[in-house]
Scaffold this motif. Structure first.
Motif, short mmCIF file in Angstrom:
data_model
loop_
_atom_site.label_atom_id
_atom_site.label_comp_id
_atom_site.label_asym_id
_atom_site.label_seq_id
_atom_site.Cartn_x
_atom_site.Cartn_y
_atom_site.Cartn_z
N GLN A 7 1.34 -1.12 -0.48
CA GLN A 7 -0.51 -0.09 -0.12
C GLN A 7 1.06 1.59 0.21
O GLN A 7 0.79 2.30 0.31
N PHE B 99 -5.74 1.21 -2.61
CA PHE B 99 -6.60 0.65 -2.13
C PHE B 99 -6.58 -0.62 -1.97
O PHE B 99 -6.88 -1.59 -2.05
N VAL C 6 -4.33 -2.70 0.15
CA VAL C 6 -5.73 -2.36 1.18
C VAL C 6 -6.53 -3.28 1.52
O VAL C 6 -6.56 -4.30 2.02
N ASP D 263 -9.47 6.74 8.88
CA ASP D 263 -9.21 6.46 7.65
C ASP D 263 -11.02 6.31 6.93
O ASP D 263 -11.00 4.47 6.84
N GLN E 231 -10.43 4.01 3.55
CA GLN E 231 -10.54 2.72 3.87
C GLN E 231 -11.87 1.91 4.41
O GLN E 231 -11.55 1.04 4.07
#
Length: 283
Positions: free
Chosen positions: A65, A130, A133, A155, A158
């Motif tokens: 990430q 992303f 993630v 976040d 996220q």
């Protein structure tokens, strides 16, 4: 004296530890982290303890990430301090794999994200983020198989991406967001706050103050254009380089122009000195 959590660093060790935790049909809560733990992380642990029987905290600084220009090499790593905090908090298990465990030789699979991951917010400035993630969180969910997973609202994009991923892929994990924990002056707690110089640290709370002032103006009936422009001006006048300051729908992250269109979330990302900060609040 609190008992030191079990530490697992390999998948066989993790599975063995989880078998022990699941005895008597315990429910498992997962708090994914990259370490450098602060009170915001501890608040997630406390929430997990209220909602589930046993709590697992993962500590893994995920290389996928970070872009080549970002701070993977210098990202704060504070293992001894982290273990002390988690011991004091009464965590049951720490999952601490290294990159070779998470991404073994020949690893060739990733999760591709859409929806809230393409909202033109963080993805505009960190297009790699992303995917990295989603892939690592997807792996954590399948490795630990928690009943619930806990993420901070700081976040926010996220959180929405992970929530959608868990739902879309039927991973059987209930993703729960927790309110951002702040310093006394309003600065959102973040592992990256250690990068702030004393002068930048004194300025950093302006982000929160600007969001609160903008929310106040929106509630009072100011137009979105006027209120958002005023907040952005307050941020840049303090010395920040603004990446974005946006009013978005709190669920879809779609752009908003009226308070009548649904719940509003203000989201900001800005740089001061060498540090990039993000934050958000509901209106």
């Amino acid at each position: 004296m609190p008992r030191t959590p079990i530490v697992a660093r390999t998948l066989p060790a993790l599975r063995k530890a989880l078998e022990g935790l699941r005895a008597r049909k315990a429910t498992i809560g997962l708090v994914p982290t990259m370490g450098a733990l602060h009170d915001g992380h501890v608040s997630l642990v406390r929430l997990a303890q209220r909602r589930t029987s046993k709590v697992v905290v993962s500590i893994f600084v995920n290389p996928t990430q970070f872009a080549p220009t970002e701070d993977f090499g210098s990202y704060p790593r504070t293992w001894k301090s982290d273990v002390a905090k988690l011991t004091e908090a009464g965590v049951d298990l720490i999952w601490n794999p290294d990159a070779k465990v998470m991404y073994p030789e020949g690893f060739a699979t990733k999760i591709t994200t859409g929806g809230p991951a393409t909202a033109d917010l963080e993805d505009r400035f960190r297009p790699h983020f992303f995917g990295g993630v989603a892939t690592v969180v997807g792996k954590l969910f399948t490795q630990v198989r928690p009943d619930m997973a806990f993420f901070g609202e700081k976040d926010y994009q996220q959180l929405k991406v992970v929530t959608r991923m868990a739902r879309d892929l039927d991973l059987g994990v209930k993703v729960t967001g927790a309110t951002t924990v702040r310093e006394r002056d309003g600065l959102a707690m973040s592992s990256r706050n250690v990068y702030l110089s004393p002068e930048d640290r004194a300025t950093a709370p302006v982000l929160y103050r600007a969001m609160k002032e903008t929310a106040k103006r929106l509630k009072a009936g100011d137009s979105f254009e006027t209120a958002m422009a005023g907040g952005a001006a307050m941020i840049t006048a303090a010395g920040f380089a603004l990446d974005y300051f946006e009013a978005r729908h709190a669920e879809s992250l779609a752009p908003m122009t009226s308070m009548k269109d649904g719940p509003v979330r203000l989201l900001v990302a800005a740089r001061i000195g060498k540090t990039r900060l993000i934050d958000n609040i509901g209106v």
